[in-house]
Design an enzyme around this catalytic site. Structure first.
Site, PDB file in Angstrom:
ATOM      1  N   ASP A  26       0.857  -1.180   0.000  1.00 55.26           N
ATOM      2  CA  ASP A  26       0.000   0.000   0.000  1.00 55.26           C
ATOM      3  C   ASP A  26       0.896   1.234   0.000  1.00 55.26           C
ATOM      4  O   ASP A  26       1.859   1.317   0.781  1.00 55.26           O
ATOM      5  CB  ASP A  26      -0.905  -0.003   1.235  1.00 55.26           C
ATOM      6  CG  ASP A  26      -1.947   1.108   1.188  1.00 55.26           C
ATOM      7  OD1 ASP A  26      -3.004   0.873   0.605  1.00 55.26           O
ATOM      8  OD2 ASP A  26      -1.680   2.193   1.737  1.00 55.26           O
ATOM      9  N   GLU A  40      -4.811   2.454  -4.035  1.00 60.10           N
ATOM     10  CA  GLU A  40      -3.348   2.511  -4.073  1.00 60.10           C
ATOM     11  C   GLU A  40      -2.721   1.227  -3.538  1.00 60.10           C
ATOM     12  O   GLU A  40      -1.552   1.204  -3.148  1.00 60.10           O
ATOM     13  CB  GLU A  40      -2.842   3.724  -3.260  1.00 60.10           C
ATOM     14  CG  GLU A  40      -3.053   3.628  -1.760  1.00 60.10           C
ATOM     15  CD  GLU A  40      -4.395   4.171  -1.299  1.00 60.10           C
ATOM     16  OE1 GLU A  40      -4.493   4.550  -0.127  1.00 60.10           O
ATOM     17  OE2 GLU A  40      -5.329   4.235  -2.114  1.00 60.10           O
TER      18      GLU A  40
END
Length: 538
Positions: free
Chosen positions: A177, A220
């Site tokens: 992430d 993301e």
């Protein structure tokens, strides 16, 4: 002297007993008579026989094709005494030959048409194969980064786990992430954030081995399947990715990522369990300060140490850890189904809470959720993707909780400042939902259903295939339901006008392929209705 038999007399119409030496002239066509005099008779006299075809004229002047033989009869010295001829009517065989010729011409024309149709079909098949390949690529590729998407990741993970079970090998899952990505978007804007995601996709692709599968998991967050790798090998691979990201020449500021790693084991031997463990390890990395790697085995070790210090609460902590990070690994299929039903009920409850102040909002949400399920299936989504799309539809306007009622209920045109507030509601939705792990795959619709095919939408100005597939489908549904519904400031549009509008916006507002599938779905629904009518009265 000329002698005629009965059959020839009947053909020529000469009565019995009448002999006319000039009958040969009248019984032949000029061309046939000339051939008889110049070729047939001289040849028969010279060679003893001539065979060929002639044309007689019957009593009605109709031409009769005949097969003719002229024979020379000689005396002992070889002198020709007289000639005889045998003629056979070949009208039927000639007609049959003409019919065969016409049939052959027709067959050749049909063969030519069939060959042309075959070529067209082959060309159509090639086009269909190409389009199917493109559709397959669209269905399994993330449009922003070009990486594999969530669906492809899940399908490959399942097959790789099965392969590892057959061959006795192991595999690991890496989840990563981007650190502080929300702050990056807030500071530099979402287009800059998209640039980071694209660059990150390139870095991961270039750093991965050919056997690794790199996917954009959602938002993301990225996922990597590292095949034939134990825990140590997976940690080494994760460090290689981490360093590549950290050392890349980023345009605005340094970008880092946090990693969670899980390796296939007896306790984690199905896709959901392996991802859940990697996700738990990822959040451990976040809590440790970011830009680091945590293997779930290390996390469990840390937990065991904490439990030892906190005895007699160790058993309770162990149970909580089981529920939080390993529920799916230990769960039976029944429990998994119950868990999904619980998630579904939770999302539905949130949607109901959001709609409490407005019955039309609730009705709109119910309708678009039903339509996205139907359109998702018609567009080739699997059931997991359909479920995420349904959740996204139920929560598509959750970001509007940050918009005042004064703006939401305004009947006149919005000011520029008011429009800016409205245009931020997809970002608010992301902020609210991205921290909830089971909703991350459902973020595409709340975050991107106001994007437009031509790139003029918001919040990120994505265009064409950059827009997530589920959001492209939902934008059509959202506009369709809005236009066919009553509003305080206007009546509902007639069904036919709404469909014409969708067609007119194909390639501008909407994905043309998605519009075609949606309209086809509506037409099939119309055909199945007893009255043959549309979903709503025109």
């Amino acid at each position: 002297r000329l002698y005629l038999n009965r059959a020839l007399r009947e053909l020529l119409g000469i009565p019995a007993g009448q002999v006319d030496d000039g009958v040969m002239e009248s019984a032949h066509t000029a061309e046939s008579l000339e051939n008889l005099r110049t070729t047939a008779i001289p040849t028969a006299i010279r060679d003893g026989m001539w065979t060929g075809e002639s044309t007689f004229l019957d009593r009605n002047g109709r031409e009769v094709p005949v097969s003719q033989v002229v024979l020379a009869h000689r005396d002992a010295s070889g002198a020709c005494l007289y000639l005889s001829t045998i003629a056979r009517d070949i009208s039927e065989s000639k007609e049959y030959a003409r019919q065969m010729e016409r049939t052959n011409v027709q067959l050749e024309e049909m063969n030519e048409r069939l060959e042309a149709q075959k070529s067209e079909l082959q060309a159509s098949n090639r086009t269909l194969e190409r389009l199917n390949s493109q559709l397959e690529a669209l269905a399994t590729t993330d449009c922003l980064t070009g990486l594999n998407n969530h669906r492809r990741f899940q399908e490959t993970l399942r097959s790789e786990i099965e392969r590892a079970a057959r061959t006795g090998s192991t595999l690991s899952v890496l989840l990563l992430d981007v650190d502080e990505f929300k702050a990056y978007n807030d500071t530099y804007g979402h287009p800059a954030g998209d640039t980071v995601l694209k660059m990150l996709g390139d870095i991961l692709r270039d750093t991965a081995r050919s056997s690794d599968l790199v996917s954009r998991y959602g938002g993301e967050e990225f996922a990597i399947i590292v095949t034939d790798s134990d825990a140590e090998g997976a940690m080494f691979a994760a460090e290689r990715f981490r360093v590549a990201i950290e050392s890349a020449p980023w345009p605005e500021r340094r970008i880092t990522a946090s990693f969670g790693v899980a390796t296939q084991s007896a306790a984690a031997n199905d896709p959901a369990a392996l991802v859940a463990l990697a996700d738990s390890a990822l959040y451990r990395s976040k809590n440790r300060g970011r830009n680091c790697i945590t293997h779930v085995a290390d996390q469990i070790g840390d937990q065991e140490m904490a439990e030892a210090r906190l005895s007699p609460y160790a058993e309770l902590l162990r149970t909580m850890q089981q529920l939080q990070s390993n529920t799916l690994a230990a769960a039976t299929e029944t429990i998994k189904e119950t868990l999904l039903q619980s998630y579904d009920a939770t999302v539905l409850s949130w949607a109901r809470i959001l709609a409490l102040q407005d019955k039309e909002t609730q009705a709109h949400t119910d309708r678009v959720a039903e339509l996205i399920v139907r359109l998702g299936r018609a567009s080739g989504m699997n059931e997991e993707e359909v479920l995420y799309a349904k959740w996204g539809a139920l929560l598509h306007d959750i970001g509007k909780v940050a918009i005042s009622d004064e703006i939401l209920r305004k009947t006149g045109p919005l000011t520029g400042e008011e429009w800016e507030v409205v245009r931020r509601h997809p970002l608010t939705a992301y902020d609210m939902l991205s921290a909830i792990s089971f909703l991350r795959p459902a973020l595409d619709i709340p975050c991107h259903h106001h994007e437009k095919w031509d790139g003029t939408g918001y919040p990120a100005g994505l265009r064409a295939d950059e827009i997530p597939f589920a959001a492209r489908l939902f934008s059509i549904i959202d506009v369709y339901d809005a236009l066919t519904s009553e509003r305080p400031y206007r009546p509902a549009w007639p069904e036919r006008e709404v469909r014409d509008y969708l067609r007119s916006q194909s390639g501008a507002h909407f994905d043309p392929r998605a519009v075609a599938v949606f309209l086809s779905m509506l037409e099939q629904t119309d055909a199945q209705r007893p009255d043959g009518g549309a979903l709503r009265a025109a």
